[in-house]
Structures are given as C-alpha cells and as structure tokens.
Design an enzyme around this catalytic site. Sequence first.
Site, PDB file in Angstrom:
ATOM      1  N   GLU A 209       0.890  -1.107  -0.078  1.00 14.01           N
ATOM      2  CA  GLU A 209       0.083   0.111   0.034  1.00 14.01           C
ATOM      3  C   GLU A 209       0.923   1.174   0.074  1.00 14.01           C
ATOM      4  OE1 GLU A 209      -2.884  -0.525   2.970  1.00 14.01           O
ATOM      5  OE2 GLU A 209      -3.910  -2.101   2.083  1.00 14.01           O
ATOM      6  N   LYS A 342     -15.611  -1.574   1.976  1.00 16.56           N
ATOM      7  CA  LYS A 342     -14.771  -2.229   0.838  1.00 16.56           C
ATOM      8  C   LYS A 342     -16.000  -2.782  -0.208  1.00 16.56           C
ATOM      9  CE  LYS A 342     -10.584  -3.301   3.343  1.00 16.56           C
ATOM     10  NZ  LYS A 342     -10.135  -4.341   3.863  1.00 16.56           N
TER      11      LYS A 342
END
Length: 432
Positions: A209, A342
């Site tokens: 990330e 999500k």
Amino acid sequence: MSKIVKVIGREIIDSRGNPTVEAEVHLEGGFVGMAAAPSGASTGSREALELRDGDKSRFLGKGVTKAVGAVNGPIAQAILGKDAKDQAGIDKIMIDLDGTENKSNFGANAILAVSLANAKAAAAAKGMPLYEHIAELNGTPGKYSMPVPMMNIINGGEHADNNVDIQEFMIQPVGAKTVKEAIRMGSEVFHHLAKVLKGKGMNTAVGDEGGYAPNLGSNAEALAVIAEAVKAAGYELGKDITLAMDCAASEFYKDGKYVLAGEGNKAFTSEEFTHFLEELTKQYPIVSIEDGLDESDWDGFAYQTKVLGDKIQLVGDDLFVTNTKILKEGIEKGIANSILIKFNQIGSLTETLAAIKMAKDAGYTAVISHRSGETEDATIADLAVGTAAGQIKTGSMSRSDRVAKYNQLIRIEEALGEKAPYNGRKEIKGQA
C-alpha cells in the site's frame, strides 16, 4: 439515452501483478463507463467470493477468465436493454442471476466491476460527475464532504515482509483545512519518515500500500518513528496529525490467543490485547483502531468496545465485511462504532450504499477503503465524497495505484469548493 447496448469484460493486472476483472458498460448515445475490481490480502472469512480460475498453468492459478466469462456471457445477456440509471435494478438482476449468498457463481469481482462501470456510464449519460450521481443514488443529492485520509505510512502484517504484527500504522491530517492541504501534510510526513528510517539504518522499501516496511523491534517502535517524522515535518502530533492503526488481528489469532512476534511471541487473551492497545493509546494520540480482535471474537469485541469505545473509533473490517446482515447484528450487540467500507467485500454498489446508510443511521462512522491489490480505478474517491462518508483509507504517498485516489480527491475538491467541506477531527468517532 441510458439503455445498455454493450457489456465487455476483460482480464487486466492489479498492483500486485495479479489478474483482476475490468468491465465496460456502453449505453445508447455513446456513453461508456469502465471500472475494475480490487483484491484483498488479509480477507474476512465472510467476504463475498472473488472468483479465481485455479488453473496453475496461468498466473499461478489466479486467473479470472471464469469471472470475465460471466461478464461477457450471462451478465451481459441479462442487462442488455436495461436502463443504466436504475442502479438498484441492475445490481438486483446480477445478484439474483448469480443465485448464491456470497456471489460464488459469477464472482463478486465480476458483479462489482459491472456494477461500478454501470454507475459511471449512467453518470456520463446524465452529464454529471460520478460523485454527484452517487449522491443521488444515495438519496442525498448535493450533500458532500471531503474525507479525512487515513494514510498507511508503515506497513506490517500481511502487507509486508517484516516483524511488525500490526498491519497498518496510519496518520490522519485532522488539522488541515482542505483535503489538498491534508495530502500535502501526509506527503511531508512520509518524506520525513524516510529520512528518520534512513538515519536509523533502516530499510525504506515500500509494502503493498505504498508505506514503508522497516524491520522494527516492536509495534510501539513503529509509532515512535512516526512521531519523530511528524515532529520533523513541523507538525504537532495530536493536534495537526493524529494516529490510527489497523491490527488485522485475525492474522495473528492462534488457538484463542493473540500471538505477537514483535512482542517476543507473547500470547494475549482478548482482554489482555485490548489493554495492550489501550496502553498504546495512552502513549500516543491514536484515535482509531481497526480490527482490534479476531473477526469471530465477538465477546472480546464487546469488551473492547466497552473499554475503548467511548474514547476512540473502533472500526470493523473483517468483523463486518461491508455486510448489512452482519453489521445489523453488531449494532444490536454494541460491537465497535465504525465500519470499513470495501466494495468488493459485498460485491455491488447498491449493497455498499446500504451498508453506509445503516452505519450512519446507527451513529457509526463509515470509512471508505481501498484493498491492498488495487488498480488505477479511483471510484472510491467519488464514493467517499458522494456519500459524505467523512473518512477514506487509500494507502500511502507512493505507488500510482494509491495516489490515483488522492489526485481524484484534489480534482473533486477543486470542482466543488465550499460545497464539500473538509471537517477534520469532527469526522472521527469520539473526536468531535
């Protein structure tokens, strides 16, 4: 003008070099929407199914030709001629046709890619930006806010090859006046953190990330180096910038105990680990903790919420998996006080909007999130603004798959101006 005339699915590559599904939805009048499904590394066991081929001779078994086949075959046939503006209707057709609880027939990756591409096509047909169309779908037309970023600047756990147990150590630039300023603050701290780590002879390679993944001696040491970087960047920790963590505790939950390699392989009970986290919140201005216990440890979560829930934001990710049935149960039992959102955990835009609404109606916050496997698709930026969710989690200040979302937020803020305020600390549960 918004009738669907063509649907295309294809296999593309995500930020980890694995295949994922991209879909295009074409409408009368030449309007087109295109979107790609993301993919997670630390996944909740109750997430909707990401369909992979399992053919070891292609992409080590991770190909998505079956999911792409579903897009180009049964899904396309079912939605051709339908009105793209009817998002709930389009999503229902796909979900009903799949016929399974967890979308395992077509794959959540197939259904989601089409769902998001459809929303983009409909927005184009209406002549409006995606965030504006999402606000209308959400029943909150014209109501926007810019989200406070949770920037994952030190990666551990499943996102990095190091001895840090806690998966993400994040900064939130709560003292900024705009999202553009928040991004600048995050960037400055990120660069100062590199200097701090280099000064200690540590690695500055980045994880999935975009955060650094140094070999630190303990979880507390990660917080200490971030505190040093915040100070070096000229900001005040706790005032300008607060801290957040994603424990992803399911990843180190073994035989009913939380076993932390970074703490000398010590095994903690739910209560002990809660108090371990509580001690960290006393030492540092940590205002948000995600998945502080295992997804199945609901008794432990009830205890953790009792101990910490009045003071800080407790976010359920693997715990709730963007699923309204599970979230409803959590709300009724007083578990956590925030949900991570999500798209691909549930698999359609309509169900995602329902989860955000349920959370907000119950006084929970909603944090819009990327996955560790991402693409250049920046839809989550529009989702965060269009639902006025208030917080976004989309990685660090490196890797174009992460930065794409920040850049989209900058563009949206420029377009909306004062119509989309950046509310800083007020957006975080327990900090208003």
